[in-house]
Design an enzyme around this catalytic site. Structure first.
Site, PDB file in Angstrom:
ATOM      1  N   GLY A  57       0.328  -1.346  -0.285  1.00  0.00           N
ATOM      2  CA  GLY A  57      -0.300   0.160   0.017  1.00  0.00           C
ATOM      3  C   GLY A  57       0.666   1.322   0.018  1.00  0.00           C
ATOM      4  O   GLY A  57       1.891   1.222   0.597  1.00  0.00           O
ATOM      5  N   GLN A  62       2.755  10.278   1.960  1.00  0.00           N
ATOM      6  CA  GLN A  62       4.295   9.075   1.725  1.00  0.00           C
ATOM      7  C   GLN A  62       4.644   9.352   0.310  1.00  0.00           C
ATOM      8  O   GLN A  62       5.853   9.492   0.534  1.00  0.00           O
ATOM      9  CB  GLN A  62       4.291   7.434   1.392  1.00  0.00           C
ATOM     10  CG  GLN A  62       2.998   7.095   3.175  1.00  0.00           C
ATOM     11  CD  GLN A  62       3.185   5.341   2.359  1.00  0.00           C
ATOM     12  OE1 GLN A  62       2.362   5.030   2.099  1.00  0.00           O
ATOM     13  NE2 GLN A  62       4.065   5.345   3.662  1.00  0.00           N
ATOM     14  N   LEU A 117       5.956   1.990   4.140  1.00  0.00           N
ATOM     15  CA  LEU A 117       7.484   2.409   3.838  1.00  0.00           C
ATOM     16  C   LEU A 117       8.310   3.465   4.829  1.00  0.00           C
ATOM     17  O   LEU A 117       9.417   4.355   3.688  1.00  0.00           O
ATOM     18  CB  LEU A 117       7.001   2.305   2.627  1.00  0.00           C
ATOM     19  CG  LEU A 117       6.824   1.406   1.354  1.00  0.00           C
ATOM     20  CD1 LEU A 117       6.072   1.759   0.351  1.00  0.00           C
ATOM     21  CD2 LEU A 117       7.854   0.059   1.686  1.00  0.00           C
ATOM     22  N   GLU A 159      -3.372   2.640   5.345  1.00  0.00           N
ATOM     23  CA  GLU A 159      -3.406   3.673   4.279  1.00  0.00           C
ATOM     24  C   GLU A 159      -4.556   4.651   4.481  1.00  0.00           C
ATOM     25  O   GLU A 159      -3.832   6.100   4.615  1.00  0.00           O
ATOM     26  CB  GLU A 159      -4.156   3.084   2.918  1.00  0.00           C
ATOM     27  CG  GLU A 159      -2.321   1.578   2.819  1.00  0.00           C
ATOM     28  CD  GLU A 159      -1.624   2.761   3.142  1.00  0.00           C
ATOM     29  OE1 GLU A 159      -0.286   3.249   2.349  1.00  0.00           O
ATOM     30  OE2 GLU A 159      -0.129   1.486   2.970  1.00  0.00           O
TER      31      GLU A 159
HETATM   32 NI    NI Z   1       2.123   3.405   5.733  1.00  0.00          NI
END
Ligand code: NI
Length: 189
Positions: A57, A62, A117, A159
């Protein structure tokens, strides 16, 4: 197994992934109001970036964009073509795009070890709702709805948190949260 390198989400621009404590990760993201080619390109590049990372995801904050968009694929497999090569083969791709999502129903409770991430190297158990119903728009601006359970449900909740400026360590006890925040700050220096 046939390589799916022709698939549109396996081509694109690899976007920079921002890591904590980048301010964009702690901001509430803005609703998407324009559904145009630029939005479609953004989603394609976000999917490409997610597959290359690799992750399951990726939310717009991000990649430094404070918009209510995220992409998910909890179904694909990724493996090296053979022992000698570093060529990666993807299979069973199921790219999903969620724009202006709203979690309407939340039922039950489940725990899963999450990673992110934007928080490299941290993996912790997080409590989430087991089943959810989400309404959202697709890239054409059409209204959609999905019921999700298991990993897809967990991933959507993770998310969706990003769109509200929440990272998964915010869901841990304050002791653990502070420990990981310090660790991440130290790694960034
Ligand atoms: Ni995340």
């Amino acid at each position: 197994m046939e390589a799916v390198t022709q698939n549109y989400v396996l081509e694109g621009e690899r976007l920079q992934i921002y890591t904590y404590p980048e301010p964009v990760l702690t901001k509430v993201a803005q609703e998407v109001t324009v559904f145009d080619e630029e939005l479609k390109l953004l989603c394609k590049n976000m999917l490409y970036t997610m597959y290359q990372a690799p992750g399951i995801g990726l939310a717009a904050p991000q990649i430094g964009l404070s918009k209510r968009v995220f992409v998910i694929d909890t179904d694909y497999t990724r493996e090296y073509k053979d022992e000698e090569s570093d060529e990666v083969v993807f299979d069973n791709l199921n790219p999903r795009v969620f724009i202006n999502p709203v979690i309407k129903e939340k039922v039950g409770e489940t725990t899963y070890q999450e990673g992110c991430l934007s928080l490299p190297g941290i993996f912790e158990d997080v409590k989430r709702f087991e089943e959810i119903v989400v309404s959202y728009k697709n890239t054409d601006g059409e209204d959609c709805e999905i019921s999700a359970n298991e990993l897809l449900s967990i991933c959507i909740q993770h998310e969706n948190d990003h769109l509200d400026g929440i990272v998964f360590i915010d869901r841990l006890s304050s002791l653990k949260r502070n420990f990981f925040k310090k660790k991440l700050l130290k790694a960034k220096r």
